[in-house]
Design a protein around this motif. Sequence first.
Motif, short mmCIF file in Angstrom:
data_model
loop_
_atom_site.label_atom_id
_atom_site.label_comp_id
_atom_site.label_asym_id
_atom_site.label_seq_id
_atom_site.Cartn_x
_atom_site.Cartn_y
_atom_site.Cartn_z
N ILE A 383 44.92 5.45 44.21
CA ILE A 383 43.50 5.75 44.00
C ILE A 383 43.41 6.70 42.82
O ILE A 383 44.09 7.73 42.80
N ARG A 384 42.60 6.38 41.85
CA ARG A 384 42.49 7.19 40.63
C ARG A 384 41.65 8.44 40.89
O ARG A 384 40.55 8.61 40.36
N ALA A 385 42.20 9.29 41.73
CA ALA A 385 41.53 10.53 42.09
C ALA A 385 42.59 11.44 42.70
O ALA A 385 43.61 10.96 43.21
N PRO A 386 42.39 12.76 42.66
CA PRO A 386 43.39 13.67 43.24
C PRO A 386 43.41 13.60 44.75
O PRO A 386 42.45 13.18 45.39
N LEU A 387 44.52 14.07 45.32
CA LEU A 387 44.72 14.09 46.76
C LEU A 387 44.83 15.53 47.24
O LEU A 387 45.58 16.33 46.67
N LEU A 388 44.08 15.86 48.29
CA LEU A 388 44.18 17.17 48.94
C LEU A 388 44.34 16.93 50.43
O LEU A 388 43.48 16.32 51.07
N GLY A 389 45.46 17.38 51.00
CA GLY A 389 45.71 17.17 52.41
C GLY A 389 46.30 18.39 53.07
O GLY A 389 46.81 19.29 52.41
N PHE A 390 46.23 18.41 54.40
CA PHE A 390 46.79 19.54 55.14
C PHE A 390 47.13 19.10 56.56
O PHE A 390 46.61 18.11 57.08
N TYR A 391 48.02 19.87 57.21
CA TYR A 391 48.43 19.62 58.58
C TYR A 391 47.55 20.42 59.53
O TYR A 391 47.41 21.64 59.39
N SER A 392 47.00 19.73 60.53
CA SER A 392 45.95 20.30 61.38
C SER A 392 46.36 20.28 62.85
O SER A 392 47.39 19.74 63.23
N GLY A 393 45.49 20.87 63.69
CA GLY A 393 45.68 20.84 65.12
C GLY A 393 44.97 19.67 65.78
O GLY A 393 45.51 19.02 66.67
N VAL A 394 43.74 19.40 65.35
CA VAL A 394 42.93 18.28 65.84
C VAL A 394 42.27 17.65 64.64
O VAL A 394 41.89 18.34 63.68
N GLU A 395 42.12 16.34 64.67
CA GLU A 395 41.48 15.61 63.59
C GLU A 395 40.16 15.02 64.12
O GLU A 395 40.11 14.57 65.27
N ILE A 396 39.14 14.98 63.28
CA ILE A 396 37.82 14.48 63.67
C ILE A 396 37.40 13.42 62.66
O ILE A 396 37.45 13.65 61.45
N ALA A 397 36.99 12.26 63.16
CA ALA A 397 36.63 11.16 62.26
C ALA A 397 35.74 10.16 62.98
O ALA A 397 35.74 10.11 64.22
N PRO A 398 35.00 9.34 62.22
CA PRO A 398 34.19 8.28 62.84
C PRO A 398 35.08 7.25 63.54
O PRO A 398 35.99 6.69 62.93
N VAL A 399 34.80 7.02 64.82
CA VAL A 399 35.58 6.06 65.61
C VAL A 399 34.84 4.75 65.77
O VAL A 399 35.44 3.69 65.80
N ASP A 400 33.54 4.80 65.90
CA ASP A 400 32.75 3.59 66.02
C ASP A 400 31.48 3.78 65.22
O ASP A 400 31.32 4.76 64.48
N GLU A 401 30.56 2.85 65.34
CA GLU A 401 29.35 2.91 64.52
C GLU A 401 28.40 4.03 64.96
O GLU A 401 27.47 4.37 64.25
N MET A 402 28.65 4.62 66.12
CA MET A 402 27.72 5.58 66.66
C MET A 402 28.03 7.03 66.28
O MET A 402 27.15 7.80 66.00
N ARG A 403 29.33 7.41 66.28
CA ARG A 403 29.63 8.82 66.12
C ARG A 403 31.10 9.07 65.80
O ARG A 403 31.94 8.19 65.94
N SER A 404 31.38 10.31 65.40
CA SER A 404 32.75 10.77 65.20
C SER A 404 33.27 11.42 66.47
O SER A 404 32.49 11.88 67.31
N ARG A 405 34.61 11.47 66.59
CA ARG A 405 35.23 12.02 67.79
C ARG A 405 36.50 12.77 67.41
O ARG A 405 37.15 12.45 66.42
#
Length: 420
Positions: A383-405
């Motif tokens: 991807i022609r863009a920089p990458l920023l990442g980190f190691y976390s305890g919990v991850e939150i993201a959209p799981v379905d069309e309704m909401r993130s979890r």
Amino acid sequence: MAEMMGRDLIGVGRSNNPDPREAGAEAAHRAADMLRTADEPAWVLMFCGGKHDPSAVLAGLRSVVGSVPVVGGSAAGTVTSAGFGYSGFEVAVGLFPATLGLPDILVDDGLLEGEAAAGRRLGESLRGLAGDDRVVLLFYDSLAATDPPRLHPASPLVDGIYDGMGEGAGEGGRPCRPHLVGAGALTDMNLSDGYVFDGTRPKKHSAVAVVLPAAITAETAILHGCVPVSSFMTITDIDGAEVFELDGKPALDVIETMLGMDIADDDGRNLSLMVTLGEKHGDPFADYDENRYVNRLILQVASDRRSITLFEPDFRRGSVVQIMSRDNGLMVQSVRDGVRLMNRRVSGQRPLMALYIDCAGRASARSGSEIEEAEVLLDEIDIRAPLLGFYSGVEIAPVDEMRSRPLDWTGVLTVLCYNG
């Protein structure tokens, strides 16, 4: 990873200098060198390893960029296109110029008084700021106490946010549905501590929501590789995060039968490396799609009660779950396949930055994997863009069309794109 050509709209820099002030300054200088625009940075996203004094890192950063808002928090390690690591001395920053617009930064300092209430307050504020598909980054302090370790659970915080935004409130108004991505911040893999940057300083027991400018959109993929190895089962007895029964049978009996082995009280960590408990969202009969599963790590077992205790207390009596196989080979393949798919998803868009939120347990030092899945990410991302990442305890993201979890044992890859 494909080489970045020229400069970028968002500058990303990394340092692993053991001196915290120098680390903050070095990361900021390297990020500033990548900025394409002549504008000064308007705000900063920063993640710091747990061996650093965050105030000293912040001072070093501000010696380069000035007194701009800084959000983010502690991290067990970082990932950028320049490399990855989790020694505790890593610092990674993303500099956002004013040309992209300014974010709204919301802070709630009340996690100790109740995660759900803190979430509702944030959600009520978000409802007036974040419309559908608006990108919101959420960072919160993972550690409620350190001796013994006690977590701020993510599920009541996220549920509270959706309550505050109007989900199921019966107010006659339409709830807002932002693209919510985030993480629980921690300083290391031993759950020693955690903090967030609230725009001005590091803070404990706080949650920060960053509403990105409307011109920034996002594509997100969930990468875990856990696959179901059981039929659907119903939780018939549960108290908080402790599951007592599955389909009316003792939960530990069910797990032991599935694995064909006896499990002792001190096998909790080993069990977490073998299986999780997963809840599928959407059509239960649809083909397997890892983006539809919320998996919960098994923290401990109680042989006398025949129970298992999960990482989050969000499953309920009546929740339909499956036993999921957790395998290092599947994890690595999930990253390889998911990143390749993301490369294609954003190929016709204008990517600004790739954000990778990686469960600290997936690092080889914890998982025992012979291959670092972060290295697979770097090998595959194009991807022609920089990458920023980190190691976390919990991850939150959209799981379905309704909401993130909230998620466990997951890598969340979000690509921010410009739609202005």
